[in-house]
Design an enzyme around this catalytic site. Structure first.
Site, PDB file in Angstrom:
ATOM      1  N   TYR A 182       0.022  -0.218  10.516  1.00 11.45           N
ATOM      2  CA  TYR A 182      -0.300  -0.560   9.118  1.00 11.45           C
ATOM      3  C   TYR A 182       0.910  -0.246   8.233  1.00 11.45           C
ATOM      4  O   TYR A 182       1.278  -1.042   7.366  1.00 11.45           O
ATOM      5  CB  TYR A 182      -1.520   0.230   8.665  1.00 11.45           C
ATOM      6  CG  TYR A 182      -2.026  -0.137   7.268  1.00 11.45           C
ATOM      7  CD1 TYR A 182      -2.516  -1.409   6.995  1.00 11.45           C
ATOM      8  CD2 TYR A 182      -2.021   0.807   6.238  1.00 11.45           C
ATOM      9  CE1 TYR A 182      -2.998  -1.735   5.717  1.00 11.45           C
ATOM     10  CE2 TYR A 182      -2.512   0.492   4.973  1.00 11.45           C
ATOM     11  CZ  TYR A 182      -2.997  -0.778   4.712  1.00 11.45           C
ATOM     12  OH  TYR A 182      -3.466  -1.092   3.458  1.00 11.45           O
TER      13      TYR A 182
ATOM     14  N   SER B  70       0.843  -1.195   0.000  1.00  9.07           N
ATOM     15  CA  SER B  70       0.000   0.000   0.000  1.00  9.07           C
ATOM     16  C   SER B  70       0.878   1.244   0.000  1.00  9.07           C
ATOM     17  O   SER B  70       2.038   1.197   0.451  1.00  9.07           O
ATOM     18  CB  SER B  70      -0.850   0.013   1.277  1.00  9.07           C
ATOM     19  OG  SER B  70      -1.480   1.263   1.463  1.00  9.07           O
TER      20      SER B  70
END
Ligand SMILES: NC(=O)c1ccc[n+]([C@@H]2O[C@H](COP(=O)([O-])OP(=O)(O)OC[C@H]3O[C@@H](n4cnc5c(N)ncnc54)[C@H](OP(=O)(O)O)[C@@H]3O)[C@@H](O)[C@H]2O)c1
Length: 316
Positions: A184, A159
């Site tokens: 994350y 990501s």
């Protein structure tokens, strides 16, 4: 030879769809495993690969829901797998290996984003454990069948969120205090580094690995965010209307499908992709591309060693 982290002029872009990048590509007789292949861009990936002729295995922690989600897509099978549970990873791998089938494509699309602090296994932070360690153990255990079919492509779905954090070598588990976005970020940096080192270790055996940012797509991935946070981040207004241009799931799946199948990527590997193209390295805020720390070969080797120690599995 190391693949340069530079654009190759793929001819595709942010609006390309999974079906478009597969045009003219026949996957009949090929086997693909797609983790998370029953939701969001993973489901669209399953649909597109199956449409192109592949047999797709979808490991799922909610197998009944997964079967419902893929019902009607031909050539798809669902089996149980919880990436946050190494016993479950081993059991899935053992069942798959016992079938004696080769793997041509392995897409690690499953992931969890910005969840509340959660501990799994021996106290591991859940985003690092699920997004990275689970996939590390899965790919490592499936290694014999990644090699035997002539060399699989392994696609590690990362990501743009990797820009939020390098690997926190002195506090991998956030023992000093949890931040859901840093967690994350670390997990998604790990996804990039994993592809770098897997490609280095695998390329002589024909196994090539890529990582990528799929773009921004509204999917169940945002389940841990309340609306106010999405408003604050500028994604939607108070009424829920998108304020930024999100990709459709068909567009969001395109880069991982391209990574897995594009003839243009034959002989290449170990690089980070974005919008169906090899991305550039960047340190600029809000610019597309990959951070230098995420493609650093020394960090990639170090993370591999740490991951093998933590999971207790490694390549032969
Ligand atoms: N959507 C975006 O804008 C975006 C942007 C950048 C990167 N990504 C990346 O793209 C990937 C796919 O995201 P998505 O948008 O398609 O999200 P999604 O719709 O939420 O799909 C994620 C999938 O991962 C599965 N999963 C989560 N934890 C698991 C576990 N412990 N074991 C097995 N499977 C597990 C989920 O299963 P359950 O439904 O059973 O939980 C679901 O099938 C993720 O890696 C994400 O980080 C997405």
């Amino acid at each position: 030879m190391t693949t340069p982290q530079h654009k190759i002029g793929s001819g595709f872009g942010a609006t390309s769809t999974a079906d478009e990048v597969l045009a003219g590509i026949d996957l009949t007789g090929r086997l693909a495993i797609v983790t998370g292949g029953y939701s969001g861009i993973g489901l669209e990936t399953t649909r597109a690969l199956a449409k192109a002729g592949a047999h797709v295995v979808v490991p799922a922690r909610r197998a009944a829901s997964a079967r419902e989600a893929v019902a009607g897509i031909p050539n798809v099978e669902v089996d149980e797998l919880d990436l946050g549970d190494l016993d479950s990873v081993r059991a899935f791998a053992d069942r798959f290996l016992a079938t004696g089938r080769d793997i041509d494509i392995m897409i690690d699309s499953a992931g969890v984003m910005a969840c509340p602090e959660t501990r799994v296994g021996p106290g591991w932070e859940a985003q690092f454990a699920t997004n990275h360690l689970g996939h590390f153990a899965l790919v490592t255990r499936l290694w014999p069948r990644l090699v035997t079919g002539g060399g699989a492509r392994v696609v590690s779905v990362s990501s743009a969120g990797h820009r939020r954090s390098d690997i926190r070598w002195d506090d991998l588990t956030f023992a000093r205090g949890y931040d859901k976005w840093e967690a994350y970020g670390q997990a998604k940096t790990a996804n990039v580094l994993f592809a770098v080192e897997l490609d280095r270790r695998g390329r002589d055996a024909g196994v090539r690995a890529f990582s990528l940012h799929p773009g921004g797509i509204m999917t169940p991935l945002q389940r841990h965010l309340v609306r106010a946070e999405m408003v604050e981040r500028g994604w939607i207004d108070e009424d829920g209307t998108p304020l930024v241009e999100f990709k459709t799931p068909e567009q969001g799946a395109a880069t991982q499908v391209w990574a897995a199948t594009a003839p243009q990527l034959a002989g290449l590997g170990g690089v980070f992709l974005e919008d169906c193209e090899i991305a550039e390295v960047t340190t600029a805020d809000d610019a597309p591309g990959v951070r230098p720390y995420a493609v650093d070969p020394a960090s990639a080797a170090r993370l591999w060693t740490v991951s093998a120690e933590l999971t207790g599995v490694d390549l032969p």
